[in-house]
Design a protein around this motif. Structure first.
Motif, PDB file in Angstrom:
ATOM      1  N   VAL A  68       0.851  -1.184   0.000  1.00 24.52           N
ATOM      2  CA  VAL A  68       0.000   0.000   0.000  1.00 24.52           C
ATOM      3  C   VAL A  68       0.890   1.239   0.000  1.00 24.52           C
ATOM      4  O   VAL A  68       1.828   1.334   0.808  1.00 24.52           O
ATOM      5  N   ILE A  69       0.592   2.192  -0.883  1.00 27.37           N
ATOM      6  CA  ILE A  69       1.301   3.477  -0.900  1.00 27.37           C
ATOM      7  C   ILE A  69       0.270   4.566  -0.661  1.00 27.37           C
ATOM      8  O   ILE A  69      -0.699   4.704  -1.409  1.00 27.37           O
ATOM      9  N   SER A  70       0.458   5.344   0.413  1.00 22.54           N
ATOM     10  CA  SER A  70      -0.511   6.390   0.767  1.00 22.54           C
ATOM     11  C   SER A  70       0.193   7.533   1.474  1.00 22.54           C
ATOM     12  O   SER A  70       1.275   7.354   2.049  1.00 22.54           O
ATOM     13  N   ASP A  71      -0.453   8.709   1.434  1.00 18.27           N
ATOM     14  CA  ASP A  71       0.162   9.874   2.078  1.00 18.27           C
ATOM     15  C   ASP A  71      -0.727  10.485   3.158  1.00 18.27           C
ATOM     16  O   ASP A  71      -0.390  11.555   3.677  1.00 18.27           O
ATOM     17  N   GLY A  72      -1.866   9.863   3.490  1.00 22.42           N
ATOM     18  CA  GLY A  72      -2.753  10.545   4.430  1.00 22.42           C
ATOM     19  C   GLY A  72      -3.586   9.629   5.285  1.00 22.42           C
ATOM     20  O   GLY A  72      -3.475   8.404   5.248  1.00 22.42           O
ATOM     21  N   ASN A  73      -4.459  10.227   6.054  1.00 23.86           N
ATOM     22  CA  ASN A  73      -5.410   9.531   6.897  1.00 23.86           C
ATOM     23  C   ASN A  73      -6.588   9.022   6.082  1.00 23.86           C
ATOM     24  O   ASN A  73      -6.890   9.538   5.006  1.00 23.86           O
ATOM     25  N   ASP A  74      -7.282   8.035   6.626  1.00 28.24           N
ATOM     26  CA  ASP A  74      -8.535   7.590   6.035  1.00 28.24           C
ATOM     27  C   ASP A  74      -9.604   8.655   6.265  1.00 28.24           C
ATOM     28  O   ASP A  74      -9.785   9.151   7.374  1.00 28.24           O
ATOM     29  N   THR A  75     -10.338   9.004   5.184  1.00 22.81           N
ATOM     30  CA  THR A  75     -11.396  10.011   5.310  1.00 22.81           C
ATOM     31  C   THR A  75     -12.755   9.519   4.837  1.00 22.81           C
ATOM     32  O   THR A  75     -13.756  10.178   5.082  1.00 22.81           O
ATOM     33  N   ASP A  76     -12.814   8.379   4.143  1.00 24.49           N
ATOM     34  CA  ASP A  76     -14.054   8.017   3.457  1.00 24.49           C
ATOM     35  C   ASP A  76     -14.522   6.579   3.654  1.00 24.49           C
ATOM     36  O   ASP A  76     -15.548   6.199   3.102  1.00 24.49           O
ATOM     37  N   SER A  77     -13.803   5.757   4.395  1.00 24.01           N
ATOM     38  CA  SER A  77     -14.159   4.341   4.487  1.00 24.01           C
ATOM     39  C   SER A  77     -15.390   4.108   5.347  1.00 24.01           C
ATOM     40  O   SER A  77     -15.668   4.853   6.294  1.00 24.01           O
ATOM     41  N   THR A  78     -16.118   3.044   5.029  1.00 21.95           N
ATOM     42  CA  THR A  78     -17.158   2.528   5.922  1.00 21.95           C
ATOM     43  C   THR A  78     -16.628   1.361   6.748  1.00 21.95           C
ATOM     44  O   THR A  78     -17.185   1.026   7.784  1.00 21.95           O
ATOM     45  N   THR A  79     -15.552   0.747   6.279  1.00 25.47           N
ATOM     46  CA  THR A  79     -14.895  -0.307   7.040  1.00 25.47           C
ATOM     47  C   THR A  79     -14.107   0.309   8.192  1.00 25.47           C
ATOM     48  O   THR A  79     -13.465   1.344   8.028  1.00 25.47           O
ATOM     49  N   THR A  80     -14.142  -0.335   9.351  1.00 24.64           N
ATOM     50  CA  THR A  80     -13.413   0.154  10.511  1.00 24.64           C
ATOM     51  C   THR A  80     -12.045  -0.511  10.618  1.00 24.64           C
ATOM     52  O   THR A  80     -11.797  -1.555  10.006  1.00 24.64           O
ATOM     53  N   MET A  81     -11.172   0.083  11.421  1.00 21.87           N
ATOM     54  CA  MET A  81      -9.864  -0.521  11.646  1.00 21.87           C
ATOM     55  C   MET A  81     -10.001  -1.902  12.277  1.00 21.87           C
ATOM     56  O   MET A  81      -9.262  -2.842  11.936  1.00 21.87           O
ATOM     57  N   ARG A  82     -10.956  -2.056  13.162  1.00 21.75           N
ATOM     58  CA  ARG A  82     -11.160  -3.362  13.786  1.00 21.75           C
ATOM     59  C   ARG A  82     -11.489  -4.426  12.740  1.00 21.75           C
ATOM     60  O   ARG A  82     -10.994  -5.552  12.803  1.00 21.75           O
ATOM     61  N   GLU A  83     -12.305  -4.065  11.770  1.00 19.52           N
ATOM     62  CA  GLU A  83     -12.666  -5.011  10.715  1.00 19.52           C
ATOM     63  C   GLU A  83     -11.478  -5.295   9.799  1.00 19.52           C
ATOM     64  O   GLU A  83     -11.292  -6.438   9.356  1.00 19.52           O
ATOM     65  N   VAL A  84     -10.670  -4.283   9.531  1.00 24.56           N
ATOM     66  CA  VAL A  84      -9.462  -4.498   8.735  1.00 24.56           C
ATOM     67  C   VAL A  84      -8.535  -5.473   9.441  1.00 24.56           C
ATOM     68  O   VAL A  84      -7.990  -6.405   8.827  1.00 24.56           O
ATOM     69  N   ARG A  85      -8.340  -5.283  10.719  1.00 28.17           N
ATOM     70  CA  ARG A  85      -7.488  -6.194  11.491  1.00 28.17           C
ATOM     71  C   ARG A  85      -8.010  -7.625  11.422  1.00 28.17           C
ATOM     72  O   ARG A  85      -7.225  -8.577  11.293  1.00 28.17           O
ATOM     73  N   GLN A  86      -9.315  -7.784  11.492  1.00 28.04           N
ATOM     74  CA  GLN A  86      -9.876  -9.124  11.444  1.00 28.04           C
ATOM     75  C   GLN A  86      -9.647  -9.781  10.084  1.00 28.04           C
ATOM     76  O   GLN A  86      -9.335 -10.969   9.995  1.00 28.04           O
ATOM     77  N   VAL A  87      -9.796  -9.009   9.010  1.00 32.17           N
ATOM     78  CA  VAL A  87      -9.533  -9.533   7.670  1.00 32.17           C
ATOM     79  C   VAL A  87      -8.079 -10.003   7.567  1.00 32.17           C
ATOM     80  O   VAL A  87      -7.787 -11.076   7.035  1.00 32.17           O
ATOM     81  N   ILE A  88      -7.154  -9.202   8.094  1.00 31.34           N
ATOM     82  CA  ILE A  88      -5.732  -9.560   8.034  1.00 31.34           C
ATOM     83  C   ILE A  88      -5.458 -10.804   8.867  1.00 31.34           C
ATOM     84  O   ILE A  88      -4.717 -11.702   8.445  1.00 31.34           O
ATOM     85  N   ARG A  89      -6.063 -10.876  10.052  1.00 30.67           N
ATOM     86  CA  ARG A  89      -5.869 -12.035  10.921  1.00 30.67           C
ATOM     87  C   ARG A  89      -6.349 -13.321  10.261  1.00 30.67           C
ATOM     88  O   ARG A  89      -5.782 -14.394  10.473  1.00 30.67           O
ATOM     89  N   GLU A  90      -7.414 -13.230   9.476  1.00 29.90           N
ATOM     90  CA  GLU A  90      -7.998 -14.411   8.837  1.00 29.90           C
ATOM     91  C   GLU A  90      -7.250 -14.812   7.560  1.00 29.90           C
ATOM     92  O   GLU A  90      -7.569 -15.841   6.960  1.00 29.90           O
ATOM     93  N   SER A  91      -6.287 -14.012   7.128  1.00 27.93           N
ATOM     94  CA  SER A  91      -5.616 -14.259   5.855  1.00 27.93           C
ATOM     95  C   SER A  91      -4.179 -14.715   6.094  1.00 27.93           C
ATOM     96  O   SER A  91      -3.705 -14.793   7.228  1.00 27.93           O
ATOM     97  N   GLU A  92      -3.491 -15.007   4.986  1.00 31.28           N
ATOM     98  CA  GLU A  92      -2.070 -15.350   5.037  1.00 31.28           C
ATOM     99  C   GLU A  92      -1.255 -14.311   4.269  1.00 31.28           C
ATOM    100  O   GLU A  92      -0.172 -14.606   3.765  1.00 31.28           O
ATOM    101  N   VAL A  93      -1.780 -13.093   4.174  1.00 32.58           N
ATOM    102  CA  VAL A  93      -1.189 -12.057   3.334  1.00 32.58           C
ATOM    103  C   VAL A  93      -0.234 -11.188   4.147  1.00 32.58           C
ATOM    104  O   VAL A  93      -0.605 -10.682   5.210  1.00 32.58           O
ATOM    105  N   LEU A  94       0.987 -11.028   3.655  1.00 33.27           N
ATOM    106  CA  LEU A  94       1.935 -10.071   4.221  1.00 33.27           C
ATOM    107  C   LEU A  94       1.542  -8.681   3.738  1.00 33.27           C
ATOM    108  O   LEU A  94       1.441  -8.452   2.529  1.00 33.27           O
ATOM    109  N   VAL A  95       1.335  -7.753   4.651  1.00 34.84           N
ATOM    110  CA  VAL A  95       0.943  -6.397   4.275  1.00 34.84           C
ATOM    111  C   VAL A  95       2.119  -5.455   4.510  1.00 34.84           C
ATOM    112  O   VAL A  95       2.660  -5.386   5.622  1.00 34.84           O
TER     113      VAL A  95
END
Length: 293
Positions: free
Chosen positions: A126-153
Motif C-alpha cells: 500500500v502506498i498512501s500519504d494521508g489519513n482515512d477520510t471516506d471508508s465505511t470499514t473500521t480498523m477493527r474489521e481491517v485487522r480481522q480480515v488480516i488475521r484471517e488471511s495469510e497475506v503479508l501487508v
C-alpha cells in the motif's frame, strides 16, 4: 544464511517442531494499492507511478502475479490478477488524483483478493500519504480480515512536508459495512453499493490537501501480518523504499510446523525467535484456527 537450527517457533508460548524450512526465492502473488486522492496530486503521484513502474519492470520475477487497486473515495480495481507486467505498467500511467481517501475499505478488499492468489507467498503493498477520510470499514474489521488471511501487508507512508493536521470528513450515520468472516471474502466486482453523497468540507475532496500520514494505522495493519511500514519524508524516496520491499519479498525464510491448536475459531499467537540476539525477526503474529470449507 541462517539454518533451521537458528530458529525457534512458539505457538501460544509453547515451542513447536519445525517440519519444513526454506530460504529459496519463490513466486509471489502481490497486490498493489495506490492512493490516488487529491493530496497525491503532482510530484507524489508521479514519483509513486515511477517507483511502481520500476518495481514491475525490474524487481519482480516473470512468474509473479500482480493486481492493482487505486483508491480515492472508494477502491477501484484497475487490473486484476495478471503476469503481464507491461500491461499493468501502461494502466498505472493512466491513474489520476482526485477526492478523499478510503484506505481501510481498500486494504480490506485488497487483502481479500490477495488471499485468492495462486502462489504460496501472498503480499500487499500500500502506498498512501494521508489519513482515512471516506471508508465505511473500521480498523477493527481491517485487522480481522488480516488475521484471517495469510497475506503479508507492507505500506509506504509519504509524510506530508509542511504543517497542518488532517482534514477528516465526517462519518455517515449509517452503521459500518460488516465484512463476513471467515474466508472467502467478497472481492471487487459487484459488492460495493454506490457511495452516499456527502457535502465536502472546506479543503477536502476537491483539491490537494495538506495531510499527515497516519503512521500508527499503517503499522497496526502491517505489523500484525508480518510485513512492515516504511515512512518516507519525500516523494523522491519512493523508489528506494519500493526497491527495499521488493528485495525483502525475495529474501525470506519459510518455516512450517503442524498446528497445535484445534479448529476452535480462536486466535493463536506465533512467536519466532532467532539464536543470534543481534537479529530482529519479523513474522506474522498468529492465526485464527478456522475450519476450512
Amino acid at each position: 544464511g541462517l539454518t533451521v537450527r537458528d530458529f525457534t517457533v512458539f505457538e501460544d508460548d509453547v515451542p513447536q517442531r519445525v517440519t519444513h524450512f526454506s530460504n529459496e526465492r519463490v513466486p509471489v502473488s502481490l497486490g498493489l494499492a495506490l492512493d490516488s486522492s487529491a493530496s497525491m496530486e503532482g510530484e507524489k503521484l508521479d514519483a509513486a507511478g515511477a517507483a511502481l513502474d520500476r518495481f514491475l519492470g525490474d524487481l519482480l520475477g516473470p512468474d509473479d502475479e500482480v493486481f492493482l487497486f487505486r483508491f480515492s473515495e472508494q477502491p477501484v480495481l484497475v487490473e486484476g490478477w495478471t503476469r503481464d507486467h507491461m500491461r499493468l505498467r501502461r494502466r498505472l500511467g493512466r491513474v489520476s488524483a482526485r477526492g478523499g481517501t478510503a484506505l481501510y475499505d481498500t486494504v480490506a478488499e485488497s487483502v481479500a483478493l490477495a488471499q485468492t492468489g495462486q502462489h504460496r507467498k501472498k503480499a500487499l503493498l500500500v502506498i498512501s500519504d494521508g489519513n482515512d477520510t471516506d471508508s465505511t470499514t473500521t480498523m477493527r474489521e481491517v485487522r480481522q480480515v488480516i488475521r484471517e488471511s495469510e497475506v503479508l501487508v507492507y505500506a509506504i507512508g509519504i509524510d506530508a512536508e509542511g504543517g497542518g493536521g488532517s482534514v477528516i470528513r465526517p462519518r455517515s450515520p449509517q452503521p459500518p459495512v460488516r465484512i463476513p468472516i471467515p474466508l472467502p471474502f467478497p472481492f471487487p466486482g459487484g459488492r460495493r453499493d454506490p457511495p452516499q453523497p456527502q457535502p465536502p468540507l472546506p479543503g477536502s475532496g476537491s483539491g490537494p490537501r495538506d495531510e499527515r500520514v497516519n503512521e500508527g494505522a499503517l503499522r497496526e495493519m502491517t505489523d500484525l501480518s508480518g510485513g512492515r511500514t516504511e515512512v518516507i519524508r519525500s516523494a523522491r524516496d519512493l523508489d528506494p523504499a519500493t526497491a527495499g520491499i521488493a528485495d525483502e519479498l525475495s529474501r525470506q525464510y519459510f518455516l512450517a510446523y503442524p498446528a497445535a491448536a484445534k479448529a476452535d475459531g480462536r486466535w493463536h499467537s506465533i512467536r519466532v525467535d532467532v539464536r543470534d540476539p543481534s537479529y530482529r525477526v519479523r513474522a506474522r503474529r498468529g492465526y485464527v484456527a478456522e475450519t476450512r470449507q
